[in-house]
Design a protein around this motif. Structure first.
Motif, PDB file in Angstrom:
ATOM      1  N   THR A 460      29.000  -0.127  95.215  1.00 25.87           N
ATOM      2  CA  THR A 460      28.210  -0.974  94.323  1.00 25.87           C
ATOM      3  C   THR A 460      26.729  -0.890  94.637  1.00 25.87           C
ATOM      4  O   THR A 460      25.908  -1.489  93.950  1.00 25.87           O
ATOM      5  N   THR A 461      26.374  -0.154  95.672  1.00 33.42           N
ATOM      6  CA  THR A 461      24.954  -0.027  96.010  1.00 33.42           C
ATOM      7  C   THR A 461      24.251   0.761  94.918  1.00 33.42           C
ATOM      8  O   THR A 461      24.798   1.732  94.378  1.00 33.42           O
ATOM      9  N   GLN A 462      23.045   0.367  94.578  1.00 31.98           N
ATOM     10  CA  GLN A 462      22.281   1.073  93.546  1.00 31.98           C
ATOM     11  C   GLN A 462      21.976   2.478  94.024  1.00 31.98           C
ATOM     12  O   GLN A 462      21.500   2.686  95.132  1.00 31.98           O
ATOM     13  N   HIS A 463      22.240   3.430  93.160  1.00 30.61           N
ATOM     14  CA  HIS A 463      22.085   4.835  93.514  1.00 30.61           C
ATOM     15  C   HIS A 463      20.842   5.396  92.833  1.00 30.61           C
ATOM     16  O   HIS A 463      20.618   5.165  91.638  1.00 30.61           O
ATOM     17  N   PRO A 464      20.019   6.131  93.561  1.00 27.24           N
ATOM     18  CA  PRO A 464      18.835   6.738  92.944  1.00 27.24           C
ATOM     19  C   PRO A 464      19.232   7.696  91.826  1.00 27.24           C
ATOM     20  O   PRO A 464      20.285   8.339  91.878  1.00 27.24           O
ATOM     21  N   THR A 465      18.377   7.789  90.816  1.00 28.67           N
ATOM     22  CA  THR A 465      18.674   8.604  89.636  1.00 28.67           C
ATOM     23  C   THR A 465      18.268  10.040  89.899  1.00 28.67           C
ATOM     24  O   THR A 465      17.137  10.330  90.276  1.00 28.67           O
ATOM     25  N   ALA A 466      19.195  10.933  89.622  1.00 27.28           N
ATOM     26  CA  ALA A 466      18.908  12.360  89.757  1.00 27.28           C
ATOM     27  C   ALA A 466      18.405  12.940  88.443  1.00 27.28           C
ATOM     28  O   ALA A 466      17.504  13.777  88.430  1.00 27.28           O
ATOM     29  N   VAL A 467      18.969  12.518  87.339  1.00 30.94           N
ATOM     30  CA  VAL A 467      18.539  12.953  85.996  1.00 30.94           C
ATOM     31  C   VAL A 467      18.213  11.695  85.213  1.00 30.94           C
ATOM     32  O   VAL A 467      19.114  10.901  84.902  1.00 30.94           O
ATOM     33  N   ASP A 468      16.915  11.516  84.892  1.00 30.78           N
ATOM     34  CA  ASP A 468      16.471  10.313  84.180  1.00 30.78           C
ATOM     35  C   ASP A 468      15.984  10.718  82.781  1.00 30.78           C
ATOM     36  O   ASP A 468      14.805  10.900  82.522  1.00 30.78           O
ATOM     37  N   MET A 469      16.906  10.896  81.855  1.00 31.26           N
ATOM     38  CA  MET A 469      16.594  11.276  80.475  1.00 31.26           C
ATOM     39  C   MET A 469      17.246  10.315  79.499  1.00 31.26           C
ATOM     40  O   MET A 469      17.845  10.707  78.498  1.00 31.26           O
ATOM     41  N   GLY A 470      17.138   9.072  79.810  1.00 36.32           N
ATOM     42  CA  GLY A 470      17.673   8.070  78.913  1.00 36.32           C
ATOM     43  C   GLY A 470      16.749   7.822  77.729  1.00 36.32           C
ATOM     44  O   GLY A 470      15.579   8.197  77.717  1.00 36.32           O
ATOM     45  N   VAL A 471      17.261   7.134  76.724  1.00 35.82           N
ATOM     46  CA  VAL A 471      16.509   6.817  75.513  1.00 35.82           C
ATOM     47  C   VAL A 471      15.829   5.477  75.700  1.00 35.82           C
ATOM     48  O   VAL A 471      16.481   4.486  76.047  1.00 35.82           O
ATOM     49  N   GLU A 472      14.498   5.475  75.470  1.00 36.47           N
ATOM     50  CA  GLU A 472      13.752   4.234  75.609  1.00 36.47           C
ATOM     51  C   GLU A 472      14.063   3.318  74.432  1.00 36.47           C
ATOM     52  O   GLU A 472      13.998   3.733  73.271  1.00 36.47           O
ATOM     53  N   GLY A 473      14.370   2.073  74.774  1.00 38.53           N
ATOM     54  CA  GLY A 473      14.705   1.116  73.724  1.00 38.53           C
ATOM     55  C   GLY A 473      16.005   1.433  73.040  1.00 38.53           C
ATOM     56  O   GLY A 473      16.156   1.162  71.835  1.00 38.53           O
ATOM     57  N   ALA A 474      16.939   2.021  73.780  1.00 34.02           N
ATOM     58  CA  ALA A 474      18.202   2.419  73.174  1.00 34.02           C
ATOM     59  C   ALA A 474      18.971   1.198  72.704  1.00 34.02           C
ATOM     60  O   ALA A 474      18.972   0.142  73.333  1.00 34.02           O
ATOM     61  N   THR A 475      19.606   1.360  71.568  1.00 33.31           N
ATOM     62  CA  THR A 475      20.443   0.279  71.019  1.00 33.31           C
ATOM     63  C   THR A 475      21.898   0.423  71.420  1.00 33.31           C
ATOM     64  O   THR A 475      22.703  -0.480  71.153  1.00 33.31           O
ATOM     65  N   ALA A 476      22.276   1.532  72.057  1.00 38.97           N
ATOM     66  CA  ALA A 476      23.664   1.734  72.521  1.00 38.97           C
ATOM     67  C   ALA A 476      23.634   2.552  73.798  1.00 38.97           C
ATOM     68  O   ALA A 476      22.847   3.496  73.901  1.00 38.97           O
ATOM     69  N   ALA A 477      24.504   2.169  74.791  1.00 40.77           N
ATOM     70  CA  ALA A 477      24.557   2.894  76.064  1.00 40.77           C
ATOM     71  C   ALA A 477      25.945   2.702  76.686  1.00 40.77           C
ATOM     72  O   ALA A 477      26.592   1.662  76.510  1.00 40.77           O
ATOM     73  N   VAL A 478      26.408   3.718  77.423  1.00 42.07           N
ATOM     74  CA  VAL A 478      27.704   3.694  78.118  1.00 42.07           C
ATOM     75  C   VAL A 478      27.453   4.158  79.557  1.00 42.07           C
ATOM     76  O   VAL A 478      26.792   5.182  79.763  1.00 42.07           O
ATOM     77  N   GLY A 479      27.957   3.404  80.551  1.00 44.90           N
ATOM     78  CA  GLY A 479      27.757   3.743  81.955  1.00 44.90           C
ATOM     79  C   GLY A 479      29.093   4.003  82.647  1.00 44.90           C
ATOM     80  O   GLY A 479      30.113   3.392  82.319  1.00 44.90           O
ATOM     81  N   LEU A 480      29.123   4.877  83.636  1.00 44.12           N
ATOM     82  CA  LEU A 480      30.311   5.225  84.416  1.00 44.12           C
ATOM     83  C   LEU A 480      29.896   5.382  85.873  1.00 44.12           C
ATOM     84  O   LEU A 480      28.954   6.114  86.167  1.00 44.12           O
ATOM     85  N   ALA A 481      30.602   4.679  86.782  1.00 42.38           N
ATOM     86  CA  ALA A 481      30.304   4.740  88.222  1.00 42.38           C
ATOM     87  C   ALA A 481      31.571   5.172  88.964  1.00 42.38           C
ATOM     88  O   ALA A 481      32.641   4.591  88.752  1.00 42.38           O
ATOM     89  N   LEU A 482      31.482   6.145  89.857  1.00 43.45           N
ATOM     90  CA  LEU A 482      32.593   6.667  90.644  1.00 43.45           C
ATOM     91  C   LEU A 482      32.177   6.704  92.116  1.00 43.45           C
ATOM     92  O   LEU A 482      31.003   6.944  92.416  1.00 43.45           O
ATOM     93  N   GLY A 483      33.149   6.477  93.034  1.00 44.22           N
ATOM     94  CA  GLY A 483      32.830   6.498  94.459  1.00 44.22           C
ATOM     95  C   GLY A 483      34.068   6.795  95.307  1.00 44.22           C
ATOM     96  O   GLY A 483      35.201   6.624  94.855  1.00 44.22           O
ATOM     97  N   SER A 484      33.838   7.226  96.557  1.00 40.43           N
ATOM     98  CA  SER A 484      34.936   7.534  97.487  1.00 40.43           C
ATOM     99  C   SER A 484      35.337   6.252  98.241  1.00 40.43           C
ATOM    100  O   SER A 484      34.612   5.249  98.225  1.00 40.43           O
ATOM    101  N   VAL A 485      36.466   6.337  98.982  1.00 39.15           N
ATOM    102  CA  VAL A 485      36.985   5.143  99.671  1.00 39.15           C
ATOM    103  C   VAL A 485      36.049   4.744 100.811  1.00 39.15           C
ATOM    104  O   VAL A 485      35.728   3.566 101.003  1.00 39.15           O
TER     105      VAL A 485
END
Length: 654
Positions: A460-485
């Motif tokens: 759950t720790t915030q992870h630095p962004t490697a690729v930051d090409m999001g849409v400014e003022g986006a009206t729709a977004a989907v997020g996915l987070a994966l991690g090891s044990v």
């Protein structure tokens, strides 16, 4: 009863006889020449009439009609005679007439050649002989006038070289006596030396004087002042030949009076000499050239032509004009007052003076308080001024001008982007280490975000962004987070999208009413304040950001309206303000149009369109098959703006 003494009586008779003889000798001394012979010569090309004079004298050649040629000799005496011709030349010459008359300059003799049909002629002189060459007729029919004029322009070669063209035949002319003719000018004759069989006399018992030639159009009564320099003038006089050397100018002008049949009055100031050599030119053209050479002009009064120097005629004309002007302005001065209803007095006064309606004695003033026009002038000038004022002092129609400014906007945008970050650790704390002493632990994460990668933490720790090409003022977004044990590797992905479209319409309708040819303006908007600094002084000024309509209509006689139009639509844009001072969006149109009453026209339009497509990518990785979309962002925008300005004039009927 005393008887008369014979000796005194005899002496008286002898003295009277001597006086009469001396008078006769002095009277006859004016004639210095006489016609000695008239003969005909014929060859294969020309028929020549030879007039031999005792000495060389000035002569003139005229052709009053197509079948008559006249030779006129000055200071020459002749006995009126009619000559018939031989049958062999009767197709060319019908008869020859010799006439004598007196003129102001002395006795004149005239040889009139009656042609059997119109033939081209050429006159030449050889010492004391004058030779008239006539072309031999090709048939018994008369030549057409066009061919005659063309042939008379140049002398035939055979006529000037008659002796070289072959043997010539001398044909005699028969002389017959006849009574003297009462003519202005006569022509010379003498009994012919060669004789032939006599034939019936041509025109026996009829007057043979030439008819008086009508004056050319430029010399008709009521014509303009002759200056001797007529532009593009067409000459209509019959052709004459003149040969003067050092001749008196006044005598030459009297000669033209006899040639043309005009009544000529010569001004006493006319003097000089004439040196001309003219052949077969219209007499009015010859007169015009002589007048021009001596700076003379003429004026026509009824049937009388007066010849005078140009400066004298101009001075007389100026005096006549001054006299007419003085007589016109010598009337009684009266005063007229007129209260104007619609026109302005100052404008009417300026117009009356500019149009030269008032005389030199006339004046015009305006009482501004009552808009009353006060004029003082001659009665006829006041009547003309009043008629002009009646036309100008009228109610002017009014025009209502309506403008419609339509502005439409269309906006469309679409964007699709991705953001993802990860964090991987090698650390003995989590049982994940390297077999090396160095490096024994490590951390790999993105670096574009605000949060940097760190050792330790959970999924759950915030992870630095490697690729930051999001849409400014986006009206729709989907997020996915994966991690090891054990938290050795964590992944966070976010997809964002935007699509936007919009349509806008702005309508502005300024309207104004004004009179014909009167400017009008209507404005609606705001004033934007701004500060200026000058010499340590702060000044607040204002700039208009408004909707403005300026128009000057002109109503035509066919119910159309000519308009000088200036339309401006200015609005502030506070979204782009600098130091709280917004820029001004401006749409403006300046034009002149012609529109029918009640009709609508488009006076201007502006259409702008902007299309933009943007792609943000990670070099190299964005081109990987299937996985390339994880490393790019696509943006598309389309903007269109259209401005239309309509104008509608309506004439107000009242």
């Amino acid at each position: 009863m005393n008887r008369p003494q014979p000796l005194p009586l005899l002496l008286t008779v002898l003295a009277a006889g001597a006086f009469v003889k001396a008078s006769a000798q002095s009277g006859g001394s004016a004639a210095t020449a006489r016609i000695n012979d008239i003969s005909l010569r014929v060859n294969s090309k020309v028929t020549s009439l030879v007039v031999e004079v005792s000495t060389s004298v000035p002569y003139e050649t005229t052709r009053p009609d197509p079948v008559t040629v006249i030779l006129e000799f000055r200071n020459t005496t002749a006995k009126p005679t009619v000559y018939s011709v031989a049958r062999s030349v009767r197709k060319s010459i019908a008869a020859v007439y010799v006439e004598a008359a007196d003129s102001v300059a002395g006795p004149v003799s005239r040889v009139r050649i009656a042609l059997a049909q119109p033939l081209p002629h050429h006159v030449r002189s050889d010492r004391n002989r004058v030779i008239v060459d006539l072309d031999r007729p090709t048939s018994g029919k008369a030549l057409p006038a066009a061919a005659l004029a063309a042939s008379s322009a140049a002398a035939p070669k055979g006529a000037s070289q008659s002796e070289r063209d072959g043997p010539t035949q001398r044909v005699g002319v028969a002389q017959m006596e006849r009574e003297a003719l009462a003519e202005r000018v006569a022509a010379p004759s003498s009994p012919s030396r060669a004789s032939s069989r006599q034939l019936p006399i041509f025109g026996r018992g009829q007057a043979t004087g030439s008819p008086t030639e009508p004056a050319p159009a430029a010399l008709q009564a009521g014509g303009p002042l002759g200056t001797g320099h007529p532009p593009e003038r067409q000459y209509s006089g019959h052709p004459v030949s003149l040969d003067f050397q050092g001749a008196d100018l006044r005598a030459v002008l009297r000669t033209f009076a006899e040639i043309s049949g005009l009544n000529v009055v010569i001004d006493p100031r006319v003097n000089g000499t004439v040196d001309v050599a003219l052949r077969d030119v219209p007499w009015d053209q010859a007169l015009d050239m002589i007048l021009r050479a001596n700076s003379l002009g003429y004026v026509v009064n009824g049937t009388i032509v007066r010849v005078a120097p140009l400066d004298a005629l101009e001075a007389e004309q100026k005096k006549l004009n001054d006299l007419a002007r003085a007589q016109a302005e010598a009337g009684q001065i009266t005063t007229l007052t007129r209260q104007l209803s619609y026109a302005k007095g100052e404008e009417i006064v300026a117009l009356l003076k500019a149009a030269n309606v008032l005389s030199q004695r006339g004046t015009a003033y305006v009482d501004v308080r009552t808009n009353t026009l006060i004029m003082t002038d001659l009665a006829d000038r006041l009547q003309t001024s009043q008629q002009l004022i009646d036309m100008l002092d009228m109610a002017q129609p009014q025009v209502e001008i309506e403008a419609r400014i339509v502005q439409t906007n269309k906006d469309y945008a679409r964007a699709l982007g991705v953001q993802w970050g990860f964090n991987g650790r090698v650390d003995p704390a989590i049982g994940n280490t390297t077999p090396l002493a160095f490096p024994n632990s490590g951390n790999l994460s993105g670096r574009t975000g605000l949060t940097q990668g760190q050792i330790g933490g959970t999924i759950t720790t915030q992870h630095p962004t490697a690729v930051d090409m999001g849409v400014e003022g986006a009206t729709a977004a989907v997020g996915l987070a994966l991690g090891s044990v054990n938290g050795a590797f964590n992944l966070d992905v976010a997809l964002s999208a935007l699509e936007r479209s919009g349509n806008g319409r702005l309508l502005s309708t300024p309207r104004v009413t004004t009179q014909n040819n009167i400017p009008a303006e209507v404005t609606q908007g705001v004033q934007i304040p701004y500060q200026t600094v000058s010499n340590n002084t702060v000044t607040v000024q204002f700039k208009d950001a408004a909707l403005t309509l300026r128009v000057t209509p002109q109503i035509t006689a066919v119910n159309t309206v000519i308009m000088q139009i200036s339309v401006e639509n200015a609005s502030p844009d506070f979204s782009r303000a600098i130091n709280s001072i917004p820029p001004i969006n401006t749409q403006r149109a300046n034009t002149q149009v012609l529109v029918s009453d009640g009709q609508t026209t488009v006076i201007g339009g502006i259409y702008t369109s902007s299309e933009q497509a943007t792609a943000d990518r990670t070099p190299g990785l964005s081109r990987l098959p299937l996985l390339g979309w994880l490393f790019k962002r696509d943006t598309l925008s389309d903007t269109a703006t259209e401005l239309l300005i309509f104008i509608t004039p309506r004439i107000i009927k009242g």
